[in-house]
Scaffold this active site. Structure first.
Site, PDB file in Angstrom:
ATOM      1  N   CYS A   1      22.738  -4.219  -4.913  1.00  0.00           N
ATOM      2  CA  CYS A   1      22.449  -5.375  -4.042  1.00  0.00           C
ATOM      3  C   CYS A   1      22.368  -6.688  -4.809  1.00  0.00           C
ATOM      4  CB  CYS A   1      21.159  -5.139  -3.275  1.00  0.00           C
ATOM      5  SG  CYS A   1      21.178  -3.605  -2.371  1.00  0.00           S
TER       6      CYS A   1
ATOM      7  N   HIS B   1      18.087 -11.557  -0.904  1.00  0.00           N
ATOM      8  CA  HIS B   1      18.747 -10.319  -0.488  1.00  0.00           C
ATOM      9  C   HIS B   1      18.028  -9.805   0.763  1.00  0.00           C
ATOM     10  CE1 HIS B   1      20.382  -6.427  -0.233  1.00  0.00           C
ATOM     11  NE2 HIS B   1      19.361  -5.786  -0.766  1.00  0.00           N
TER      12      HIS B   1
ATOM     13  N   ASN C   1      20.498  -4.004   5.680  1.00  0.00           N
ATOM     14  CA  ASN C   1      20.788  -4.219   4.268  1.00  0.00           C
ATOM     15  C   ASN C   1      22.278  -3.942   4.026  1.00  0.00           C
ATOM     16  OD1 ASN C   1      21.078  -4.065   1.490  1.00  0.00           O
ATOM     17  ND2 ASN C   1      19.223  -2.866   1.166  1.00  0.00           N
TER      18      ASN C   1
HETATM   19  N1  ACO Z   1      11.316   6.374  11.292  1.00  0.00           N
HETATM   20  C1  ACO Z   1      10.088   6.895  11.404  1.00  0.00           C
HETATM   21  N2  ACO Z   1       9.363   7.292  10.345  1.00  0.00           N
HETATM   22  C2  ACO Z   1       9.915   7.140   9.133  1.00  0.00           C
HETATM   23  C3  ACO Z   1      11.200   6.621   8.955  1.00  0.00           C
HETATM   24  C4  ACO Z   1      11.913   6.235  10.100  1.00  0.00           C
HETATM   25  N3  ACO Z   1      13.148   5.698  10.038  1.00  0.00           N
HETATM   26  N4  ACO Z   1      11.482   6.590   7.645  1.00  0.00           N
HETATM   27  C5  ACO Z   1      10.419   7.091   7.011  1.00  0.00           C
HETATM   28  N5  ACO Z   1       9.471   7.431   7.906  1.00  0.00           N
HETATM   29  C6  ACO Z   1       8.168   8.009   7.672  1.00  0.00           C
HETATM   30  C7  ACO Z   1       8.051   8.643   6.313  1.00  0.00           C
HETATM   31  O1  ACO Z   1       8.572   9.959   6.369  1.00  0.00           O
HETATM   32  C8  ACO Z   1       6.577   8.621   6.079  1.00  0.00           C
HETATM   33  O2  ACO Z   1       6.016   9.705   6.756  1.00  0.00           O
HETATM   34  P1  ACO Z   1       4.888  10.639   6.049  1.00  0.00           P
HETATM   35  O3  ACO Z   1       3.776   9.680   5.721  1.00  0.00           O
HETATM   36  O4  ACO Z   1       4.581  11.631   7.098  1.00  0.00           O
HETATM   37  O5  ACO Z   1       5.564  11.177   4.835  1.00  0.00           O
HETATM   38  C9  ACO Z   1       6.111   7.366   6.814  1.00  0.00           C
HETATM   39  O6  ACO Z   1       7.188   6.984   7.661  1.00  0.00           O
HETATM   40  C10 ACO Z   1       5.741   6.225   5.930  1.00  0.00           C
HETATM   41  O7  ACO Z   1       6.721   6.044   4.951  1.00  0.00           O
HETATM   42  P2  ACO Z   1       6.520   4.973   3.819  1.00  0.00           P
HETATM   43  O8  ACO Z   1       7.474   5.284   2.723  1.00  0.00           O
HETATM   44  O9  ACO Z   1       5.075   4.830   3.504  1.00  0.00           O
HETATM   45  O10 ACO Z   1       6.945   3.640   4.577  1.00  0.00           O
HETATM   46  P3  ACO Z   1       6.997   2.207   3.969  1.00  0.00           P
HETATM   47  O11 ACO Z   1       6.007   1.347   4.622  1.00  0.00           O
HETATM   48  O12 ACO Z   1       7.046   2.218   2.474  1.00  0.00           O
HETATM   49  O13 ACO Z   1       8.440   1.713   4.466  1.00  0.00           O
HETATM   50  C11 ACO Z   1      10.682   1.523   3.685  1.00  0.00           C
HETATM   51  C12 ACO Z   1       9.575   2.455   4.105  1.00  0.00           C
HETATM   52  C13 ACO Z   1      11.066   0.644   4.849  1.00  0.00           C
HETATM   53  C14 ACO Z   1      11.889   2.338   3.241  1.00  0.00           C
HETATM   54  C15 ACO Z   1      10.186   0.634   2.530  1.00  0.00           C
HETATM   55  O14 ACO Z   1       9.579   1.435   1.544  1.00  0.00           O
HETATM   56  C16 ACO Z   1      11.275  -0.190   1.919  1.00  0.00           C
HETATM   57  O15 ACO Z   1      11.783  -1.107   2.520  1.00  0.00           O
HETATM   58  N6  ACO Z   1      11.651   0.088   0.663  1.00  0.00           N
HETATM   59  C17 ACO Z   1      12.699  -0.644  -0.008  1.00  0.00           C
HETATM   60  C18 ACO Z   1      14.004  -0.087   0.430  1.00  0.00           C
HETATM   61  C19 ACO Z   1      15.161  -0.932  -0.005  1.00  0.00           C
HETATM   62  O16 ACO Z   1      15.114  -2.138   0.030  1.00  0.00           O
HETATM   63  N7  ACO Z   1      16.229  -0.252  -0.393  1.00  0.00           N
HETATM   64  C20 ACO Z   1      17.461  -0.851  -0.659  1.00  0.00           C
HETATM   65  C21 ACO Z   1      17.580  -1.367  -2.039  1.00  0.00           C
HETATM   66  S1  ACO Z   1      19.028  -2.187  -2.266  1.00  0.00           S
HETATM   67  C22 ACO Z   1      20.326  -1.300  -2.946  1.00  0.00           C
HETATM   68  O17 ACO Z   1      20.578  -1.425  -4.126  1.00  0.00           O
HETATM   69  C23 ACO Z   1      21.156  -0.413  -2.074  1.00  0.00           C
END
Ligand code: ACO
Length: 337
Positions: free
Chosen positions: A124, A264, A294
């Site tokens: 990214c 980003h 994203n």
């Molecule tokens: N719908 C419902 N529940 C979900 C979903 C979904 N789509 N996805 C995950 N959950 C659940 C998880 O399983 C977890 O459940 P559990 O507690 O029973 O295990 C719960 O939701 C909470 O998950 P968290 O990981 O605590 O959620 P968080 O608040 O951290 O948000 C997210 C998750 C949105 C992925 C966040 O961590 C994030 O944005 N991370 C960065 C991701 C990113 O930017 N990636 C791209 C990088 S760029 C590149 O180079 C490609």
């Protein structure tokens, strides 16, 4: 004399963006659509990420098709013929194929017969890495006019049964044309960095030399994005803030002088924390992740084009670009529009 005006006296020639373009596929995949595909909800996706919908390319279209369309629009914006392009630099993690480069396919589609072509992979952060690489070629006089493209077909590498990742990504392409300018304007400074110790928290393990395409590897879904969301999130918050502060310091520009932050587009909460740290309102941050999700290397490029076309940029405005991505990588630039 404003702090950044010393750039005008720099012995290095300036590299300015003289045109931008972008392309997003027509097909919209909403959070409601995803509710029917995996165990998720519009409420969860919206509150955790800010994303409402994303675009999905046709199965018959490749990354270079989107990149070529964005490039044609950038050429038109710049009033430039494709024959004037000396180098095409395409940032992508979803190339058409391992080789030839996606840049070569874009070259063929836009008819930029005089250009050298290469791809660059920094996930990214890729568009900002590519922009700075292009700037260096311009600064040394190696190339005069460079087409910088960020293009991704992430829908082709997403595991559509994994709710942790499939709700986050979309397809798009953005392009900018960088050209030598005798003085003033353009990129004032950039910081870039990487930390390969965390390469495995966000990766696409299959399809390369480590895990080639075999029936077993495909069965294990190694051909799809793997991400530790929480770790990536924590890294992103720190990397975006540190990179932004470092480039402001490097260029002698204060956060108050920045007219628009173009971050980003991964997660609204990450953008909010960046705005908070910089002490700028969210209204001074360009946000379109609600519409596209994203789009990795395309994200900053598309946001820049939209900001320019919607009249949010005036000549002389200072723009702060910031990105993070798999690698892990980060980058930030200050640009005078
Ligand atoms: N719908 C419902 N529940 C979900 C979903 C979904 N789509 N996805 C995950 N959950 C659940 C998880 O399983 C977890 O459940 P559990 O507690 O029973 O295990 C719960 O939701 C909470 O998950 P968290 O990981 O605590 O959620 P968080 O608040 O951290 O948000 C997210 C998750 C949105 C992925 C966040 O961590 C994030 O944005 N991370 C960065 C991701 C990113 O930017 N990636 C791209 C990088 S760029 C590149 O180079 C490609």
């Amino acid at each position: 004399m404003t702090p950044h005006s010393s750039h005008a006296n720099s012995p290095l020639p300036s590299a300015s963006i003289i045109g931008t373009g972008s392309f997003v596929p027509k097909k919209v995949l909403t959070n409601a659509d995803l509710e029917r595909m995996v165990d998720t909800s519009d409420e969860w996706i919206t509150t955790r990420t800010g994303i409402k919908e994303r675009r999905i390319a046709l199965p018959t279209k490749a990354t270079s098709d989107m990149g070529a369309e964005a490039s044609k629009r950038a050429l038109q914006d710049a009033g430039l013929d494709a024959s004037r392009i000396d180098l095409i630099l395409c940032a992508t993690v979803t190339p058409d194929m391992p080789f030839p480069s996606t840049a070569c396919f874009i070259q063929k589609k836009i008819g930029a017969t005089g250009a050298a072509c290469l791809d660059l992979g920094a996930a990214c952060s890729g568009f900002l890495y590519a922009l700075e690489t292009a700037r260096q070629f311009v600064a040394t006089g190696t190339f005069k006019t460079i087409l910088v493209v960020g293009a991704e077909k992430l829908s082709s590498v997403v595991d559509w049964t994994d709710r942790n990742t499939c709700v986050l990504f979309g397809d798009a392409a953005g392009a900018a044309i960088l050209q030598h300018r005798a003085k003033g304007r353009g990129i004032l400074g950039t910081v870039m960095g990487s930390d390969g110790r965390h390469a495995d928290i966000l990766c696409l393990p299959g399809g390369g030399s480590k895990h080639p395409i075999t029936p077993e590897n495909v069965k294990d879904k190694l051909n799809t994005i793997k991400m530790s969301g929480k770790e990536t999130y924590k890294f992103a918050i720190t990397a975006m803030q540190n990179a932004a502060l470092a480039v402001l310091k490097k260029t002698g520009v204060s956060a108050e002088q920045i007219s628009l932050v173009i971050p980003h587009q991964a997660n609204l909460r990450i953008v909010e924390s960046l705005a908070d740290k910089l002490g700028v309102g969210l209204d001074r941050c360009y946000v379109n992740l609600d519409k596209y999700g994203n789009t990795s290397a395309a994200s900053v490029a598309v946001a820049l084009d939209e900001a320019a076309k919607s009249g949010r940029l005036k000549r002389g405005d200072l723009i702060l670009f910031v990105a993070f991505g798999g690698g892990l990588t980060w980058a930030a630039s200050v640009l005078e529009w």
